[in-house]
Design a protein around this motif. Structure first.
Motif, PDB file in Angstrom:
ATOM      1  N   ARG A  27       0.865  -1.171   0.000  1.00  0.00           N
ATOM      2  CA  ARG A  27       0.000   0.000   0.000  1.00  0.00           C
ATOM      3  C   ARG A  27       0.911   1.233   0.000  1.00  0.00           C
ATOM      4  O   ARG A  27       2.121   1.116  -0.009  1.00  0.00           O
ATOM      5  N   HIS A  28       0.324   2.410   0.036  1.00  0.00           N
ATOM      6  CA  HIS A  28       1.163   3.612   0.043  1.00  0.00           C
ATOM      7  C   HIS A  28       2.050   3.603   1.293  1.00  0.00           C
ATOM      8  O   HIS A  28       1.579   3.281   2.386  1.00  0.00           O
ATOM      9  N   LEU A  30       2.945   5.727   3.209  1.00  0.00           N
ATOM     10  CA  LEU A  30       2.468   6.569   4.306  1.00  0.00           C
ATOM     11  C   LEU A  30       1.654   5.758   5.337  1.00  0.00           C
ATOM     12  O   LEU A  30       1.558   6.165   6.503  1.00  0.00           O
ATOM     13  N   VAL A  31       1.086   4.627   4.913  1.00  0.00           N
ATOM     14  CA  VAL A  31       0.340   3.782   5.861  1.00  0.00           C
ATOM     15  C   VAL A  31       1.237   3.393   7.032  1.00  0.00           C
ATOM     16  O   VAL A  31       0.779   3.276   8.169  1.00  0.00           O
ATOM     17  N   LEU A 319      -5.231   9.031   5.497  1.00  0.00           N
ATOM     18  CA  LEU A 319      -3.961   9.278   4.816  1.00  0.00           C
ATOM     19  C   LEU A 319      -3.906  10.696   4.243  1.00  0.00           C
ATOM     20  O   LEU A 319      -2.847  11.326   4.223  1.00  0.00           O
TER      21      LEU A 319
END
Lengths: 442, 442
Positions: A27-28, A30-31, A319
């Motif tokens: 996933r991104h 940032l997660v 997010l």
């Protein structure tokens, strides 16, 4: 430094959200900067499908929304209270809020967003409409340069499921509702769904974003699908339509003016031409068709509910807040005042939209009458409509039902008030047994 | 303080953008904080449909991208050069960039985004794919918590228009292409569209965003629609399919791993089941279907080109940059270094995705053969496919064409390499006159 999440509620959507937070791979990135810091539940004893350290879980929801460590409060308990009070308390304590709560936002949006603006925090709600379908954020950001003209949505999965089955199986509403309840597609008390109130909450939220003004929920004209019968679906099919529960928000005047917006705002079963993009949106899927200047028509389609889709939307909001906090925390010098909120993500409407009364709506109608098979009844109906400026496209005796003659009428574009006055007169006619249904035509 | 826009190009899209900037009423209030500061054109003499003060317009594009006053450079001149050089120079001078240039981004994306990251500026490109349809920003933001599994798009309007007309009229490719050129739906040199290169540019961009890695454009397997005939469309129709030019990016392994992504990446005409959401996307419309975990399938549908839709996307990017600059400029204290970019909006991929060779693809095929009507030819074909592990769903002699027997084959899921080896052998058979077409089945 991780962003600390305080999660209120560990039901289906809360669990789906935790599963993403605990599985950040692919996933991104940032997660991985999010920390599930506290989870508030009603009962510690209830078995959970996600394994969380007991120290994370508490029944003291107030302690979460007031915890100085928490950056973002995620409200997925639903319902009006204590959700509203917890959201307001979180805002008062400087927390950003992510919520899936369409009922609370549709009713208390003005109070909540006023508080959020004063506190300099975001209240994001992608999950409140259309489940996982990105529509709130695209409205706020991707379509922000457009003058929005209409928002037309199939935004209640339960009714769309029922109507789709009525269409494919030819069954009647009550039987299919019962089966949908048995299968878990409709709730034990189906009122909010089948009477259109859930869709009304959602279109009020979409209209507020699309037209930049607040909405008084009771002003949304709302009809459900209980009156839709197998006979109507069959006639609609012959005429080239399917019946869908549409939620419609439409700018009444096409001309830019300085005054407050005049809007149509309504939820009702509608005959949709089979060639229309919304006609093929079936089962529990949702779709939102947005028409704007200069974009034309765009449509967003997908699963309107469910743990995974809704959690996807919740996480997107989390997010987005985390991303913007990173920018804000790295910004250039500024020594005083609350931080400026992203003007596309924040919600700062002050004025209310003016909702045009439904009587003033100009639309096409479909109506089905059961009449005593007396000669001349078609003529009487036609004359009555004509007397009230209701121009007809067709009037057909379709057959006999329960020893009564069934007559189906389709109008041209007419003023709803005129149509209703004509109906009142027709209802009083000796020859007319009942008005079995009246539906609008898209 | 207004954000100053330097616009490069005043063609269709540039003009559409100017029209929004000059008519802010009923759009997001942030539009009023944008100032059209300079417009760069090739010729001052050319008549324009928007009235701009002559002082705004210049032929010196270099002066715009280096002007210290300009905050955001909007590149809508298209093509590879001087677009690439101007974008890079703008970045070097600290400008944020908004571009609709799929060709330049697909080829020079690595260079451009590396430069942008170093300079701490955004390069946004919503208009590069799907015209006005919000898809880039939803991928970056609304779907950012998902593990994307597939992106499947109808992302070239010209070919979709041609295929739709072939479907509805039964005409052949060459005739309808000629008519499309006459009507302005296809360019005089239609190569980039009909041979799939435009769609390849776009799917490379979408794949890069969806899977978080760079893409080498020549690795996109690309087939156009020249080989699609009226006969194929008619047979597909009988089998329950429509033929669409699909662009597909698909994660090869469904398991999260630490290694670089393995992707399928391909553009080709495809048999799409009529019940599939993409099957009813007709004419010049585009649609992008994204499948992710946990969201499931969502689809974005709308006009894939045109001045209005594309300008809507350009403006969205401009406004997003303006919004985030407002946040950044109001942020808390930070005394050194370049500002942190919004991690969802910025593009910081370093590694390249690994593209699986097309031979390794496992898919279903449709093939049409013209054979001399000798007994046993169906048996020969069947045996040959069987020898190469190509399992058949059906093999039917559909009739005679040009005194040759026409045989249509549909396979189960087979490895493309095996299918091709079998085709090579079949092509050499005495009894086989030609392989009229081979198409993949979704």
């Amino acid at each position: 430094m991780a962003f600390k999440i305080g999660l209120l509620g560990l039901g289906t959507v809360g669990t789906g959200t935790v599963q993403i937070l605990l599985n950040p791979a692919q996933r991104h990135p940032l997660v991985q900067e999010l920390e599930l810091y506290r989870v508030g539940v009603r009962s510690l004893a209830k078995p959970r499908s996600v394994a969380l350290p007991p120290s994370l879980i508490t029944t003291d929801l107030d302690a979460i929304v007031t915890d100085p460590e928490v950056d973002i409060v995620v409200e997925v308990i639903g319902g009006l209270e204590p959700a509203r009070s917890l959201i307001l308390k979180a805002i008062a304590h400087g927390k950003h809020v992510v919520t899936a709560n369409k009922a609370a936002i549709a009713r208390y949006g003005a109070e909540i967003f006023t508080a959020a603006e004063a506190a300099g925090v975001y209240v994001l709600l992608e999950a409140a409409v259309g489940g996982g379908i990105p529509v709130i954020e695209p409205l706020k950001q991707s379509l922000c340069a457009n003058r929005i003209l209409t928002v037309t949505g199939i935004i209640n999965g339960t009714t769309n499921y029922i109507l789709t089955r009525m269409q494919t199986e030819g069954g009647d509403f009550a039987d299919i509702l019962a089966d949908a309840q048995r299968l878990g597609y409709a709730e034990a008390d189906p009122t909010a769904d089948v009477d259109g109130m859930d869709a009304a909450d959602k279109i009020a939220i979409l209209a507020s974003l699309a037209f930049g003004g607040r909405i008084k929920l009771p002003e949304v004209h709302c009809e459900g699908i209980r009156q839709v019968s197998a006979a109507d679906i069959a006639y609609a099919d012959k005429l080239g339509f399917v019946i869908k529960l549409l939620a419609v928000a439409k700018r009444e005047s096409q001309l830019p003016t300085e005054s407050t917006e005049q809007l149509q705002l309504r939820v009702h079963p509608t005959l949709v031409p089979k060639s229309h993009p919304l006609a093929s949106v079936n089962d529990v899927n949702n779709a939102i068709l947005i028409e704007g200047d200069p974009i034309g028509q765009v449509m967003f389609f997908g699963p309107g509910a469910g743990a995974g889709p809704t959690a996807s939307a919740i996480m997107a909001d989390i997010l987005n807040i985390a991303a913007i906090l990173k920018v804000q925390q790295s910004g250039t010098v500024r020594s005083h005042g609350t931080p400026v909120l992203d003007p596309l993500l924040a919600c700062s409407h002050q004025s209310y939209c003016t909702i045009v009364p439904i009587e003033a709506l100009v639309t096409r109608f479909y109506a089905r009458f059961l009449t005593r098979d007396s000669p001349g009844v078609i003529g009487k109906l036609g004359t009555c409509f004509g007397n009230h400026d209701v121009s007809l496209e067709s009037i057909v005796q379709t057959g006999l039902r329960d020893n009564l003659a069934e007559i189906v009428v389709v109008t041209h574009h007419v003023r709803e008030g005129n149509f209703r006055t004509a109906l009142d007169e027709i209802r009083a006619m000796e020859a007319v047994s009942s008005i079995a249904s009246t539906l609008r035509v898209l």
